[in-house]
Every structure is written in C-alpha cells, then in structure tokens.
Design a protein around this motif. Structure first.
Motif, PDB file in Angstrom:
ATOM      1  N   GLN A  15     -12.448  -2.487  -5.567  1.00  0.00           N
ATOM      2  CA  GLN A  15     -11.654  -2.967  -6.172  1.00  0.00           C
ATOM      3  C   GLN A  15     -10.105  -3.011  -6.259  1.00  0.00           C
ATOM      4  O   GLN A  15      -9.512  -3.242  -6.494  1.00  0.00           O
ATOM      5  N   ALA A  16     -10.014  -1.583  -6.431  1.00  0.00           N
ATOM      6  CA  ALA A  16      -8.478  -0.850  -6.308  1.00  0.00           C
ATOM      7  C   ALA A  16      -8.075  -1.751  -5.029  1.00  0.00           C
ATOM      8  O   ALA A  16      -6.601  -1.988  -5.009  1.00  0.00           O
ATOM      9  N   LEU A  17      -7.997  -0.719  -3.733  1.00  0.00           N
ATOM     10  CA  LEU A  17      -7.586  -1.474  -3.064  1.00  0.00           C
ATOM     11  C   LEU A  17      -7.795  -3.266  -2.972  1.00  0.00           C
ATOM     12  O   LEU A  17      -7.102  -3.967  -2.077  1.00  0.00           O
ATOM     13  N   ALA A  18      -8.834  -3.837  -2.859  1.00  0.00           N
ATOM     14  CA  ALA A  18      -9.124  -4.936  -2.826  1.00  0.00           C
ATOM     15  C   ALA A  18      -7.837  -6.160  -4.241  1.00  0.00           C
ATOM     16  O   ALA A  18      -7.383  -6.845  -3.946  1.00  0.00           O
TER      17      ALA A  18
ATOM     18  N   LEU B 241       0.511  -1.105  -0.664  1.00  0.00           N
ATOM     19  CA  LEU B 241      -0.236  -0.096   0.280  1.00  0.00           C
ATOM     20  C   LEU B 241       1.038   1.739  -0.109  1.00  0.00           C
ATOM     21  O   LEU B 241       0.430   2.159  -1.026  1.00  0.00           O
ATOM     22  N   ILE B 242       2.435   1.395   1.461  1.00  0.00           N
ATOM     23  CA  ILE B 242       3.438   1.868   0.949  1.00  0.00           C
ATOM     24  C   ILE B 242       3.895   2.663  -0.820  1.00  0.00           C
ATOM     25  O   ILE B 242       3.457   3.925  -1.235  1.00  0.00           O
TER      26      ILE B 242
ATOM     27  N   GLN C  19      -0.391   6.048  -6.931  1.00  0.00           N
ATOM     28  CA  GLN C  19      -1.252   5.205  -7.529  1.00  0.00           C
ATOM     29  C   GLN C  19      -2.526   5.820  -6.324  1.00  0.00           C
ATOM     30  O   GLN C  19      -2.615   5.780  -5.113  1.00  0.00           O
ATOM     31  N   ASP C  20      -3.726   6.360  -6.583  1.00  0.00           N
ATOM     32  CA  ASP C  20      -4.424   6.696  -5.787  1.00  0.00           C
ATOM     33  C   ASP C  20      -5.869   4.981  -5.634  1.00  0.00           C
ATOM     34  O   ASP C  20      -6.150   4.472  -6.560  1.00  0.00           O
TER      35      ASP C  20
END
Length: 90
Positions: free
Chosen positions: A25-28, A11-12, A19-20
């Motif tokens: 879905q992007a986080l998944a 994530l970092i 990346q936003d």
C-alpha cells in the motif's frame, strides 16, 4: 516530465526523506502521488500494477531467464527445428 520519470523522482524523494515502503500500500500510494491529479482515481490502480509487475520482472530476472532459455533452446534444437514461446503477464 514523463510519468515514469516523475515516479522515480517521487520514490527517490521519499527515500531521501527516510520513508520506508513497508507493504504494497505504501508503494501504491507513492505511485498514486506521481500521477497527475486527473489520473489519480482511474489510472492509479493500473499504474501501481504495472510498477509491481516491473519490480517482479526485475527482481526475478525474468528477462535474463528468457534470454538463457532461448540460448539453451538454440543449442538443443536441431537444424530447422522450431520453438514456440508464449509470454503471458496475466
């Protein structure tokens, strides 16, 4: 490296790369990338659910709310009073 630490690293790294995370879905997908290859098919959905649940708990301050409710209940209950707490993450 533990899965949680690897997820934080992913994530970092994504944030540094600009990346936003727009939408769930992007986080998944980021959660899925942080899992070992052998776990990506079976465990990715469960891992993403746990991450979303943790985020909701943090954002909504659920643990703080619970602590404040227990403190308030202690003041309201009489001596020998009982309190039942049911915590569900369904």
């Amino acid at each position: 490296m533990k899965k949680s630490k690897l997820l934080v690293f992913v994530l970092i790294a994504a944030a540094i790369a600009g990346q936003d995370f727009v939408g769930t879905q992007a986080l998944a997908d980021a959660v899925k990338k942080s899992l070992p290859a052998r776990m990506r098919d079976d465990d990715a959905t469960d891992a993403a659910r746990r991450v979303f649940q943790a985020l909701r708990i943090a954002v909504n301050d659920d643990l703080g709310e619970l602590e404040r409710a227990l403190d308030a209940a202690e003041e309201v209950l009489g001596e020998g009073g009982r309190l039942a707490v049911d915590i569900s993450f369904a």
